[in-house]
Design a protein around this motif. Structure first.
Motif, PDB file in Angstrom:
ATOM      1  N   VAL A   5      -4.693   3.749   4.373  1.00  0.00           N
ATOM      2  CA  VAL A   5      -3.648   4.739   4.091  1.00  0.00           C
ATOM      3  C   VAL A   5      -3.684   5.057   2.610  1.00  0.00           C
ATOM      4  O   VAL A   5      -4.298   4.345   1.807  1.00  0.00           O
ATOM      5  N   GLN A   6      -3.026   6.113   2.244  1.00  0.00           N
ATOM      6  CA  GLN A   6      -2.946   6.509   0.841  1.00  0.00           C
ATOM      7  C   GLN A   6      -1.647   5.989   0.240  1.00  0.00           C
ATOM      8  O   GLN A   6      -0.597   6.028   0.857  1.00  0.00           O
ATOM      9  N   GLY A   7      -1.752   5.489  -0.979  1.00  0.00           N
ATOM     10  CA  GLY A   7      -0.535   5.081  -1.679  1.00  0.00           C
ATOM     11  C   GLY A   7      -0.595   3.664  -2.194  1.00  0.00           C
ATOM     12  O   GLY A   7      -1.077   2.762  -1.506  1.00  0.00           O
ATOM     13  N   THR A   8      -0.120   3.472  -3.428  1.00  0.00           N
ATOM     14  CA  THR A   8       0.053   2.148  -4.034  1.00  0.00           C
ATOM     15  C   THR A   8       1.526   2.054  -4.412  1.00  0.00           C
ATOM     16  O   THR A   8       1.930   2.458  -5.506  1.00  0.00           O
ATOM     17  N   ASN A   9       2.339   1.568  -3.478  1.00  0.00           N
ATOM     18  CA  ASN A   9       3.789   1.616  -3.623  1.00  0.00           C
ATOM     19  C   ASN A   9       4.299   0.338  -4.297  1.00  0.00           C
ATOM     20  O   ASN A   9       4.916  -0.521  -3.658  1.00  0.00           O
ATOM     21  N   SER A  61       0.886  -1.166   0.000  1.00  0.00           N
ATOM     22  CA  SER A  61       0.000   0.000   0.000  1.00  0.00           C
ATOM     23  C   SER A  61       0.919   1.210   0.000  1.00  0.00           C
ATOM     24  O   SER A  61       1.580   1.465  -1.012  1.00  0.00           O
ATOM     25  N   ASN A  62       1.006   1.962   1.119  1.00  0.00           N
ATOM     26  CA  ASN A  62       1.998   3.038   1.138  1.00  0.00           C
ATOM     27  C   ASN A  62       3.414   2.480   1.261  1.00  0.00           C
ATOM     28  O   ASN A  62       4.374   3.064   0.774  1.00  0.00           O
ATOM     29  N   TYR A  63       3.541   1.328   1.948  1.00  0.00           N
ATOM     30  CA  TYR A  63       4.782   0.566   1.988  1.00  0.00           C
ATOM     31  C   TYR A  63       4.463  -0.862   1.549  1.00  0.00           C
ATOM     32  O   TYR A  63       3.301  -1.257   1.449  1.00  0.00           O
ATOM     33  N   ALA A  64       5.492  -1.646   1.310  1.00  0.00           N
ATOM     34  CA  ALA A  64       5.329  -3.063   0.973  1.00  0.00           C
ATOM     35  C   ALA A  64       5.935  -3.898   2.084  1.00  0.00           C
ATOM     36  O   ALA A  64       6.858  -3.459   2.785  1.00  0.00           O
ATOM     37  N   ARG A  65       5.424  -5.104   2.244  1.00  0.00           N
ATOM     38  CA  ARG A  65       5.961  -6.005   3.256  1.00  0.00           C
ATOM     39  C   ARG A  65       5.660  -7.444   2.855  1.00  0.00           C
ATOM     40  O   ARG A  65       4.698  -7.718   2.136  1.00  0.00           O
ATOM     41  N   THR A  66       6.515  -8.347   3.359  1.00  0.00           N
ATOM     42  CA  THR A  66       6.311  -9.770   3.103  1.00  0.00           C
ATOM     43  C   THR A  66       5.235 -10.283   4.052  1.00  0.00           C
ATOM     44  O   THR A  66       5.218  -9.945   5.237  1.00  0.00           O
ATOM     45  N   LEU A  67       4.346 -11.121   3.516  1.00  0.00           N
ATOM     46  CA  LEU A  67       3.224 -11.634   4.284  1.00  0.00           C
ATOM     47  C   LEU A  67       3.312 -13.140   4.426  1.00  0.00           C
ATOM     48  O   LEU A  67       3.636 -13.835   3.458  1.00  0.00           O
ATOM     49  N   HIS A  68       3.010 -13.623   5.628  1.00  0.00           N
ATOM     50  CA  HIS A  68       2.874 -15.063   5.853  1.00  0.00           C
ATOM     51  C   HIS A  68       1.432 -15.444   5.563  1.00  0.00           C
ATOM     52  O   HIS A  68       0.507 -14.657   5.799  1.00  0.00           O
TER      53      HIS A  68
END
Length: 680
Positions: free
Chosen positions: A558-562, A539-546
């Motif tokens: 939040v705002q943002g498609t990062n 979204s505004n940041y990216a992260r690895t998901l389990h």
């Protein structure tokens, strides 16, 4: 010798029965979880709807609807003043019969009696009290008045002790004496209990002597201990109190006077007063004095009206328990006996099945409570992934998709150390040792066969030999040939990038994206364990998901498609697996609107800034240099999004899909399988 007896197992659930199958319930609950519902809310919704499938059970909403229908039917049953109406009618009949007897008599006694009848009070109870010592001249009037007193006695006692009407139908004086003895014994038992001296043996002796007044021995409502007896009597006494409160002041005074008169005439006033005080003190929570509206037209006697009001109170309590809308509500709060009395045995079975769902989901390891919150376990997430994958494959019509059989590994694969029988079309290397060994064993077993090994006259497997074998030769047959089993040397490095922005929720694609993620993860880990998959949310940041986190993940407000940050993380995953085939799949409903600045902070801009697009396309170019084909799955058709993905396709050579949300999983899984087959 020891002697054994066999019978039905009665110490709990059958220990040899198969585990309770709650997978369908978990799947139904999982759909709500994937849409963003918390597990505890999803479980509550499931219990309200009931079990899915053919052998399903009704939910709490169905049971609640039945309870409300039963309450409406009871309210429409009749009026509460039936006993007053009937008493007035009998009293008027008796007075009329007495006047008819007195009218022909010209004597003064007849005129005095008529004057006494003329001065009777309007209140029925006071009129009956005045006439209790009246010497009736008319035998018919005396009989009618006796019938009136018997009616009041049976109705009033039935209001306090259900079933007294039947017990007193014979009008035997000994029956009333027995009622007096019962009430005295009951009050003594309550006094002993208040002092802490009561025992179960006391209760059993009491029931042995007076139990027939409280139901037959096989009656499920028959009390089994003092607490159950007190509860039954208190509910009925409270219903009688509500009956009086529901009448008009004039009716209340008249009926209360009748009841007092009956108790005094029967010599029960003192014992009944003691019992009423004890019951009210023990159960003050039963809504004593609360009025209840009855809307029917038929007049109800005191006993029937009390029964109706007691049942209405039980139904109101049951309605609250089935509603489960109070803090800390649990299915254990619902009284099974109240359900059985109100709705029957089938409703009890339905309630038991719902309770079992809640217990078995935790016992079998699908749900766990952590800090008071219900959560899905990894086992539950695996089940949801399997279900999502099964649904995807049910829509795929291609013949062999999903199993992904490997039929042409050839010599490009690593030997596994095992072999199998040769089949027509195999390209795996021939296992010479096992092939010749098979031929020797077969030849030794054939009578008169030569013992030495030779070569077949033809080079093709299964062609046999040409001419008679030389001395010591062994003939090879088709069944002797075996080939080495092989496996692929390389796997795939799979990156699934999933948009977590709030717009996914607004467009109704959030659950589809989560379901697709679980389906693809399940496919890779179960069918292709040599592949390395990474799920990246952005979204505004990216992260690895389990996967466990993905199942219960909420969208980001939040705002943002990062996408820039997501591609950076995906690139590191591919770089960690340089010998793997790179596969990058992107699920999004919007163009990039954010990127990472040199200081590591996210910068949002809409419409997308030139810097955001340049940095994102730079990461796309890096993917191209890694030979990673990027395939986009667009969940919207915005002009800017279409323009962006077309530019990515031009630079990278990947493909662009625009599936409906309900077919997203089918598109993503099919594309993964297509890319993987293309590596051959």
């Amino acid at each position: 010798m020891s002697r054994y007896r066999y019978g039905a197992y009665r110490d709990g659930p059958d220990p040899l029965s198969p585990p309770y199958d709650v997978r369908d319930a978990l799947d139904a609950m999982g759909d709500a979880v994937l849409e963003g519902t918390r597990p505890d809310e999803a479980l509550r919704d499931l219990l309200r709807r009931g079990l899915p499938g053919e052998g399903g059970r009704r939910g709490l909403d169905d049971l609640l609807r039945q309870v409300r229908e039963r309450r409406r039917a009871l309210r429409d049953r009749g009026r509460l003043d039936g006993t007053l109406e009937q008493a007035r009618a009998l009293l008027d009949t008796a007075i009329g019969q007495e006047r008819a007897e007195l009218f022909p008599d010209p004597g003064d006694d007849a005129r005095l009696r008529e004057a006494e009848l003329d001065t009777l009070p309007e209140d029925t109870s006071q009129a009956i009290r005045r006439l209790s010592d009246y010497q009736w001249r008319s035998p018919a009037a005396r009989e009618t008045f006796d019938r009136l007193r018997d009616l009041l006695r049976s109705e009033v006692l039935d209001a306090q002790f259900q079933g007294m009407k039947q017990a007193l139908q014979g009008q035997d004086p000994r029956s009333m004496e027995r009622v007096k003895d019962m009430m005295a014994a009951l009050n003594r038992m309550l006094d002993r209990d208040a002092r802490g001296e009561h025992t179960q043996e006391d209760f059993e002796r009491f029931m042995a002597e007076y139990g027939d007044m409280f139901g037959a021995e096989d009656d499920p409502d028959r009390p089994r201990d003092l607490e159950e007896l007190v509860d039954s009597l208190a509910r009925r006494a409270a219903a009688t109190d509500r009956l009086l409160a529901s009448l008009s002041p004039e009716q209340r005074a008249e009926l209360a006077g009748l009841m007092d008169q009956v108790m005094q005439d029967a010599g029960l006033a003192l014992e009944m007063s003691r019992l009423g005080e004890s019951l009210r003190a023990r159960r003050p929570d039963l809504g004593w004095g609360t009025p209840e509206q009855m809307t029917g037209d038929a007049p109800l006697g005191v006993g029937d009206a009390t029964t109706a009001l007691a049942e209405l109170a039980d139904l109101a309590e049951l309605e609250s328990a089935l509603g489960q809308d109070y803090p800390g509500a649990r299915l254990d709060d619902v009284d099974e006996e109240a359900v059985r009395r109100a709705l029957g045995r089938q409703a009890v079975d339905d309630l038991g099945a719902l309770r079992r769902i809640e217990a078995e989901l935790e016992r079998q390891g699908y749900l766990q409570r952590r800090r008071g919150t219900l959560e899905l376990t990894p086992k539950a997430v695996r089940r949801l992934g399997e279900t999502a994958l099964r649904r995807v494959f049910s829509r795929l019509t291609a013949g062999r998709q999903g199993d992904h059989d490997q039929r042409d590994a050839g010599q490009a694969g690593e030997l596994t150390g095992s072999s199998r029988a040769w089949r027509f079309g195999d390209e795996q290397p021939l296992d010479v040792v096992r092939t010749v060994g098979n031929a020797i064993r077969r030849s030794v077993m054939e009578p008169g066969a030569p013992a030495a090994v030779g070569t077949p006259g033809s080079g093709a497997p299964g062609s046999g030999t040409s001419g008679p074998p030389r001395s010591g030769a062994v003939r090879l047959s088709v069944d002797d040939f075996e080939v080495h089993e092989t496996e692929r040397r390389t796997g795939a490095a799979v990156c699934l990038l999933v948009d977590l922005s709030y717009s996914m929720v607004l467009r109704g694609t959030w659950a589809a994206a989560k379901q697709t993620t679980l389906a693809l993860h399940t496919l890779v880990t179960s069918k292709f364990p040599q592949d390395a998959i990474q799920i990246i949310g952005f979204s505004n940041y990216a992260r690895t998901l389990h996967p466990t986190e993905m199942a219960g993940l909420d969208w980001d407000m939040v705002q943002g498609t990062n996408l820039h940050h997501a591609l950076m993380i995906a690139g590191r995953h591919l770089d960690r697996h340089p010998d793997f085939e790179p596969i990058v799949l992107v699920v999004t409903d919007g163009e990039p609107t954010a990127h990472l600045r040199p200081d590591g902070r996210s910068l949002f801009d809409y419409p997308p800034s030139t810097e955001t697009l340049v940095l994102t396309l730079a990461e796309v170019d890096k993917m191209t240099r890694r030979s990673a084909t990027m395939n986009f799955f667009m969940l919207a058709e915005d002009r800017r999004l279409v323009s962006f993905v077309e530019e990515v396709a031009r630079r990278n050579g990947g493909r662009v899909f625009a599936p409906d949300a309900d077919r997203l999983g089918e598109y993503v899984v099919s594309d993964y399988l297509r890319v993987r087959r293309g590596r051959r």
